[in-house]
Structure formats: C-alpha cells, structure tokens
Design a protein around this motif. Structure first.
Motif, PDB file in Angstrom:
ATOM      1  N   ALA A 166       0.828  -1.210   0.000  1.00 23.62           N
ATOM      2  CA  ALA A 166       0.000   0.000   0.000  1.00 23.62           C
ATOM      3  C   ALA A 166       0.861   1.259   0.000  1.00 23.62           C
ATOM      4  CB  ALA A 166      -0.934  -0.009   1.216  1.00 23.62           C
ATOM      5  N   LEU A 167       1.945   1.254   0.784  1.00 17.35           N
ATOM      6  CA  LEU A 167       2.846   2.410   0.820  1.00 17.35           C
ATOM      7  C   LEU A 167       3.504   2.629  -0.529  1.00 17.35           C
ATOM      8  CD1 LEU A 167       4.357   4.629   2.356  1.00 17.35           C
ATOM      9  CD2 LEU A 167       6.030   2.902   3.055  1.00 17.35           C
ATOM     10  N   THR A 168       3.944   1.547  -1.173  1.00 19.19           N
ATOM     11  CA  THR A 168       4.569   1.656  -2.484  1.00 19.19           C
ATOM     12  C   THR A 168       3.601   2.214  -3.517  1.00 19.19           C
ATOM     13  OG1 THR A 168       6.009  -0.227  -1.982  1.00 19.19           O
ATOM     14  CG2 THR A 168       5.764   0.366  -4.287  1.00 19.19           C
ATOM     15  N   ASP A 169       2.383   1.692  -3.527  1.00 20.07           N
ATOM     16  CA  ASP A 169       1.374   2.190  -4.466  1.00 20.07           C
ATOM     17  C   ASP A 169       1.030   3.649  -4.194  1.00 20.07           C
ATOM     18  OD1 ASP A 169       1.213  -0.212  -5.818  1.00 20.07           O
ATOM     19  OD2 ASP A 169      -0.431  -0.971  -4.608  1.00 20.07           O
ATOM     20  N   LEU A 170       0.963   4.018  -2.910  1.00 21.60           N
ATOM     21  CA  LEU A 170       0.657   5.409  -2.556  1.00 21.60           C
ATOM     22  C   LEU A 170       1.750   6.349  -3.049  1.00 21.60           C
ATOM     23  CD1 LEU A 170      -1.106   7.478  -1.057  1.00 21.60           C
ATOM     24  CD2 LEU A 170       0.169   6.927   1.024  1.00 21.60           C
ATOM     25  N   LEU A 171       3.001   5.975  -2.826  1.00 26.23           N
ATOM     26  CA  LEU A 171       4.109   6.809  -3.309  1.00 26.23           C
ATOM     27  C   LEU A 171       4.105   6.916  -4.827  1.00 26.23           C
ATOM     28  CD1 LEU A 171       7.026   5.645  -0.960  1.00 26.23           C
ATOM     29  CD2 LEU A 171       5.771   7.816  -0.893  1.00 26.23           C
ATOM     30  N   GLY A 172       3.787   5.806  -5.489  1.00 23.54           N
ATOM     31  CA  GLY A 172       3.709   5.838  -6.944  1.00 23.54           C
ATOM     32  C   GLY A 172       2.659   6.807  -7.435  1.00 23.54           C
ATOM     33  N   GLN A 173       1.502   6.811  -6.765  1.00 22.59           N
ATOM     34  CA  GLN A 173       0.451   7.757  -7.139  1.00 22.59           C
ATOM     35  C   GLN A 173       0.889   9.205  -6.887  1.00 22.59           C
ATOM     36  OE1 GLN A 173      -2.781   7.536  -8.376  1.00 22.59           O
ATOM     37  NE2 GLN A 173      -2.353   5.404  -8.905  1.00 22.59           N
ATOM     38  N   LEU A 174       1.503   9.446  -5.741  1.00 23.32           N
ATOM     39  CA  LEU A 174       1.890  10.812  -5.381  1.00 23.32           C
ATOM     40  C   LEU A 174       2.985  11.370  -6.294  1.00 23.32           C
ATOM     41  CD1 LEU A 174       1.917  10.553  -1.473  1.00 23.32           C
ATOM     42  CD2 LEU A 174       0.219  11.692  -2.906  1.00 23.32           C
ATOM     43  N   LEU A 175       3.850  10.509  -6.808  1.00 18.59           N
ATOM     44  CA  LEU A 175       4.979  10.972  -7.612  1.00 18.59           C
ATOM     45  C   LEU A 175       4.668  11.075  -9.098  1.00 18.59           C
ATOM     46  CD1 LEU A 175       7.968   9.078  -5.924  1.00 18.59           C
ATOM     47  CD2 LEU A 175       7.308  11.478  -5.668  1.00 18.59           C
ATOM     48  N   THR A 176       3.739  10.270  -9.602  1.00 22.59           N
ATOM     49  CA  THR A 176       3.487  10.261 -11.048  1.00 22.59           C
ATOM     50  C   THR A 176       2.187  10.962 -11.450  1.00 22.59           C
ATOM     51  OG1 THR A 176       2.420   8.079 -10.907  1.00 22.59           O
ATOM     52  CG2 THR A 176       4.789   8.128 -11.357  1.00 22.59           C
ATOM     53  N   SER A 177       1.132  10.784 -10.684  1.00 20.50           N
ATOM     54  CA  SER A 177      -0.168  11.333 -11.099  1.00 20.50           C
ATOM     55  C   SER A 177      -0.177  12.856 -11.218  1.00 20.50           C
ATOM     56  CB  SER A 177      -1.258  10.871 -10.129  1.00 20.50           C
ATOM     57  OG  SER A 177      -1.453   9.481 -10.229  1.00 20.50           O
ATOM     58  N   PRO A 178       0.428  13.616 -10.269  1.00 20.30           N
ATOM     59  CA  PRO A 178       0.431  15.074 -10.448  1.00 20.30           C
ATOM     60  C   PRO A 178       1.119  15.511 -11.736  1.00 20.30           C
ATOM     61  CG  PRO A 178       0.984  14.505  -8.185  1.00 20.30           C
ATOM     62  CD  PRO A 178       0.987  13.220  -8.950  1.00 20.30           C
ATOM     63  N   ILE A 179       2.128  14.773 -12.181  1.00 21.85           N
ATOM     64  CA  ILE A 179       2.801  15.124 -13.434  1.00 21.85           C
ATOM     65  C   ILE A 179       1.848  14.936 -14.604  1.00 21.85           C
ATOM     66  CG2 ILE A 179       4.729  14.572 -14.967  1.00 21.85           C
ATOM     67  CD1 ILE A 179       6.284  13.619 -12.517  1.00 21.85           C
ATOM     68  N   VAL A 180       1.127  13.818 -14.610  1.00 21.28           N
ATOM     69  CA  VAL A 180       0.181  13.561 -15.688  1.00 21.28           C
ATOM     70  C   VAL A 180      -0.910  14.617 -15.711  1.00 21.28           C
ATOM     71  CG1 VAL A 180      -1.498  11.908 -16.587  1.00 21.28           C
ATOM     72  CG2 VAL A 180       0.644  11.087 -15.634  1.00 21.28           C
ATOM     73  N   VAL A 181      -1.430  14.982 -14.535  1.00 14.72           N
ATOM     74  CA  VAL A 181      -2.462  16.017 -14.462  1.00 14.72           C
ATOM     75  C   VAL A 181      -1.929  17.345 -14.992  1.00 14.72           C
ATOM     76  CG1 VAL A 181      -3.889  17.367 -12.870  1.00 14.72           C
ATOM     77  CG2 VAL A 181      -3.688  14.900 -12.556  1.00 14.72           C
ATOM     78  N   SER A 182      -0.678  17.687 -14.658  1.00 16.13           N
ATOM     79  CA  SER A 182      -0.080  18.933 -15.139  1.00 16.13           C
ATOM     80  C   SER A 182       0.041  18.939 -16.657  1.00 16.13           C
ATOM     81  CB  SER A 182       1.307  19.130 -14.508  1.00 16.13           C
ATOM     82  OG  SER A 182       1.221  19.221 -13.105  1.00 16.13           O
ATOM     83  N   VAL A 183       0.403  17.785 -17.232  1.00 16.77           N
ATOM     84  CA  VAL A 183       0.518  17.693 -18.684  1.00 16.77           C
ATOM     85  C   VAL A 183      -0.853  17.858 -19.341  1.00 16.77           C
ATOM     86  CG1 VAL A 183       1.149  16.173 -20.603  1.00 16.77           C
ATOM     87  CG2 VAL A 183       2.589  16.277 -18.578  1.00 16.77           C
ATOM     88  N   TYR A 184      -1.871  17.272 -18.757  1.00 15.24           N
ATOM     89  CA  TYR A 184      -3.219  17.441 -19.285  1.00 15.24           C
ATOM     90  C   TYR A 184      -3.648  18.898 -19.233  1.00 15.24           C
ATOM     91  CZ  TYR A 184      -4.734  12.624 -20.067  1.00 15.24           C
ATOM     92  OH  TYR A 184      -4.897  11.366 -20.577  1.00 15.24           O
ATOM     93  N   LEU A 185      -3.357  19.566 -18.112  1.00 16.49           N
ATOM     94  CA  LEU A 185      -3.735  20.967 -17.971  1.00 16.49           C
ATOM     95  C   LEU A 185      -2.977  21.867 -18.939  1.00 16.49           C
ATOM     96  CD1 LEU A 185      -3.999  21.254 -14.071  1.00 16.49           C
ATOM     97  CD2 LEU A 185      -5.864  21.096 -15.731  1.00 16.49           C
ATOM     98  N   SER A 186      -1.829  21.386 -19.421  1.00 12.66           N
ATOM     99  CA  SER A 186      -1.042  22.132 -20.411  1.00 12.66           C
ATOM    100  C   SER A 186      -1.400  21.712 -21.831  1.00 12.66           C
ATOM    101  CB  SER A 186       0.458  21.921 -20.166  1.00 12.66           C
ATOM    102  OG  SER A 186       0.830  22.363 -18.884  1.00 12.66           O
ATOM    103  N   ASP A 187      -2.598  21.191 -22.018  1.00 13.01           N
ATOM    104  CA  ASP A 187      -3.071  20.742 -23.322  1.00 13.01           C
ATOM    105  C   ASP A 187      -2.195  19.619 -23.870  1.00 13.01           C
ATOM    106  OD1 ASP A 187      -4.819  20.688 -25.448  1.00 13.01           O
ATOM    107  OD2 ASP A 187      -3.768  22.243 -26.583  1.00 13.01           O
ATOM    108  N   ARG A 188      -1.718  18.772 -22.954  1.00 13.75           N
ATOM    109  CA  ARG A 188      -0.915  17.597 -23.281  1.00 13.75           C
ATOM    110  C   ARG A 188       0.360  17.949 -24.052  1.00 13.75           C
ATOM    111  NH1 ARG A 188      -5.914  16.877 -24.276  1.00 13.75           N
ATOM    112  NH2 ARG A 188      -5.651  16.996 -26.524  1.00 13.75           N
ATOM    113  N   ALA A 189       0.927  19.099 -23.748  1.00 12.89           N
ATOM    114  CA  ALA A 189       2.211  19.507 -24.326  1.00 12.89           C
ATOM    115  C   ALA A 189       3.300  19.244 -23.287  1.00 12.89           C
ATOM    116  CB  ALA A 189       2.181  20.979 -24.713  1.00 12.89           C
ATOM    117  N   TRP A 190       4.023  18.132 -23.440  1.00 14.88           N
ATOM    118  CA  TRP A 190       5.020  17.753 -22.433  1.00 14.88           C
ATOM    119  C   TRP A 190       6.114  18.804 -22.303  1.00 14.88           C
ATOM    120  CZ3 TRP A 190       5.039  13.551 -19.108  1.00 14.88           C
ATOM    121  CH2 TRP A 190       6.211  13.385 -18.354  1.00 14.88           C
TER     122      TRP A 190
END
Length: 368
Positions: free
Chosen positions: A82-106
């Motif tokens: 559970a800790l590993t999965d939680l850290l994975g979510q915290l480290l990767t998901s905000p980046i994906v959300v930021s890319v989406y908010l930037s019109d998917r321009a990495w």
C-alpha cells in the motif's frame, strides 16, 4: 501513471512515440484527437490515494492487534504494498495532471527533459516493486502453511523488513541503470508519459519485462501450492485444538487476499509485459506511433497503438485496485472460497459458515 488520449488524427510528427523529450516534435497530442478529460487521471489519483491510505490505516490497526501475531509478516507486506502504491500515485499522477492541464504539451511542463527521466524511473520502480512484493507475500504464505514449524522458528518480522528493504533497493538500483548509460527513458505516445524506450534500449526493456513476468509466475506457483495445502488440510477431520483452527482461519483469510492481489496484478500487468516482449522479439517499437495520423494510419497500426495505450492504462490501475482488494473483498472472497472448498474437499457447510462468522467477528473487533 495514467496516460494519454485516444488519437484518431493529427499533424504528422506531432505524436511522439519512443522519442527523446527534447526532440523538435513535442509531446502535444494531435489537434484532431478525441481527448480524455483531465478528470480521468485526477479521479484515478484520488481513488488511489484514498484507497492506499485507508489500507495502510487498517493494516496498522491489525498489526497492533494481539490476534494478528501470527500474520504480522504478511501484514508488513500488505502495508509495504500500500505504501509503495501510494508513493507511486503521489509521484506520477500530479505530473500527468499537469501535462493534461497544459493541453498535453510535455515540453511546456518539462522543457529540460529531466522530468521525463524522473517519470520513467518512477514508472519502473513502482511497476516492479508491487510485483516483487506480491511474490514475497506469496512465498511467505506458502512457507507459513506448508512449513509451519520452520516458519515459526525462522520467519521473524525483522527478516520480512530486511527482505522488503532489499526489494526496494534492488529495484531502485535497476531503475537507475539508464543513468549509467544502460537503457533510456523516453517520451511515449501520445506524449503524456515517459517510460523505457524499446527502440534504443532492448536489453533494459527485456530485463524489465522478464523480471515482471517471472515475478508473476512465482506468485501464481506459490499460491497454487498454498491452495493445495489448504484443501488437504480441509479434507482432514476437525480434531485439531482451537489454536490450530484459529491459525487455519488466519491462513485462509490471507490466502484470499493473496488471490485477489494476484488476479489484479496478472490482469493489470500481463498485457503490457507481454506486449513489450513481443516488440523486442520482433525488433519493433512504438516509435511509429509518432506518425499516427488519420490520413496515413493503417488499421493494424491503429490497433497496435491503441492496444499499447490500453495496456499502459491497465498497468496504472494496479496501484488503485490493490488496496481496494484488501479493503473490500476480504469477507466476500472468504465466503466464496469456503463454498468452493466445501464442494471440492467435502468439508461440512457448518464448518465453513463457522469460519466465516468467526472471521467477521474478528474483523469487526479489529476495526473497532
């Protein structure tokens, strides 16, 4: 870890496949894409964080309970997962959300390309770690049920902690190999995530896929051995003392949790791992997806690119589903398993009902 859009058209060269993040073609999805809303990765992130946080809380309470002394090693594995999965979510998901908010321009989010390397590193670490931890859980339960005397003498919680620490360190060292020039992390189609490049680093990609598949095979093999041992025990007459019966209930409960996590891991990761091996053996990569446009695409190319994206999304679901298997399916799976075991091994229905009722009472006391 959620990625991308399902593109149906766009400008040539605007869909980066396994390409370097600093290339001239940016990570912007095609203008004609049917875009997935930012609500999709945001919902996945929230569900993953909430589920893993609740799982860690429940595991912590169970770990401190006196009735759980005999399964503390297993609870450590569950908590670590559970800790590993939680850290994975915290480290990767905000980046994906930021890319989406930037019109998917990495490039708008990561002009230097360093974030892409970090994202690929995180994908590798938080992909292999859950697979290895699940294997450790399966091995631990097999030893506990098939070799209880050896397990009681040698399997201490400090051993479990050492094994878990070794898994994290070994996977982190493996994921850092591209820093030493052995492999490469690259922006992947449709430009919303980074992962191992299958075009330029065949050895590294092969090692990732093989290690992942081997851990799945080990998990399945150990669980099958554990199931066989439990069925054999169920066929014997109920002449054991009460403590042994309690140990049987604990073993059955943890086996059900293992089976649920094993099914989730297999369903989520097998498509991606097998697809990676298929690409490696056929000497192809998904770099061809960068030219994915409505005018030039073939039906086969369309299917391959979309299947790869679907496989990645399935893998990302693993971090979300693992804790909910532990939180929600324990009692339900136990009842179903008792019914199946009763039919196969001719156990009495009264015994199975008694086990289910006793476990339900233990769960309520633990959660209180």
């Amino acid at each position: 870890m959620s990625s991308g859009t399902r593109c149906r058209g766009g400008h040539n060269g605007s869909e980066p496949g396994a390409m370097r993040p600093r290339a001239n073609a940016t990570g912007r999805a095609a203008e004609g894409c049917g875009a997935v809303s930012v609500a999709f990765p945001l919902t996945m992130m929230i569900a993953g964080i909430v589920g893993n946080a609740l799982a860690m809380l429940l595991v912590s309470r169970s770990y401190r309970a006196k009735e759980s002394r005999r399964k503390r090693s297993f609870l450590l594995c569950i908590g670590s997962l559970a800790l590993t999965d939680l850290l994975g979510q915290l480290l990767t998901s905000p980046i994906v959300v930021s890319v989406y908010l930037s019109d998917r321009a990495w490039d708008a989010v990561d002009p230097s390309g360093r974030l892409c390397a970090f994202f690929g590193f995180s994908m590798t670490v938080f992909g292999l770690c859950p697979l290895f931890i699940a294997s450790a859980m399966a091995v631990e339960r097999t030893l506990a049920i098939r070799a209880p005397h050896w397990y009681a003498s040698h399997m201490k919680t400090r051993v479990t902690k050492a094994v878990l620490l070794a898994i994290w360190l070994a996977v982190a060292a493996f994921a850092l190999l591209p820093v030493a020039g052995l492999g490469q992390y690259a922006l992947q189609w449709p430009g919303t995530w980074c992962f191992i490049s299958t075009g330029d680093s065949l050895a590294f990609a092969s090692a990732f896929a093989v290690l992942g598949l081997l851990s799945l095979v080990l998990t399945v093999a150990c669980n099958l051995a554990t199931i066989k041992a439990l069925v054999s025990r169920c066929r014997t007459k109920a002449t054991a003392p009460r403590s042994s019966k309690q140990w049987g209930r604990i073993a059955t409960e943890t086996l059900i949790q293992l089976l649920g996590i094993m099914c989730v891991l297999s369903a989520c990761w097998s498509p991606l791992l097998i697809t990676m091996l298929k690409m490696i053996f056929s000497h192809t990569s998904f770099e061809h997806c960068k030219g994915f446009s409505g005018e030039t695409q073939s039906s086969e190319l369309h299917k391959e690119c979309n299947f790869f994206l679907t496989a990645v999304r399935l893998a990302s679901l693993n971090q979300i589903l693992d804790p909910w298997v532990y939180l929600l399916l324990r009692k339900i799976l136990l009842q179903k398993f008792c019914q199946a075991a009763s039919a196969v091994s001719k156990c009495s229905n009264n015994e199975c009902k008694e086990r289910s009722i006793t476990l339900s009472e233990e769960i309520r006391r633990t959660a209180a």
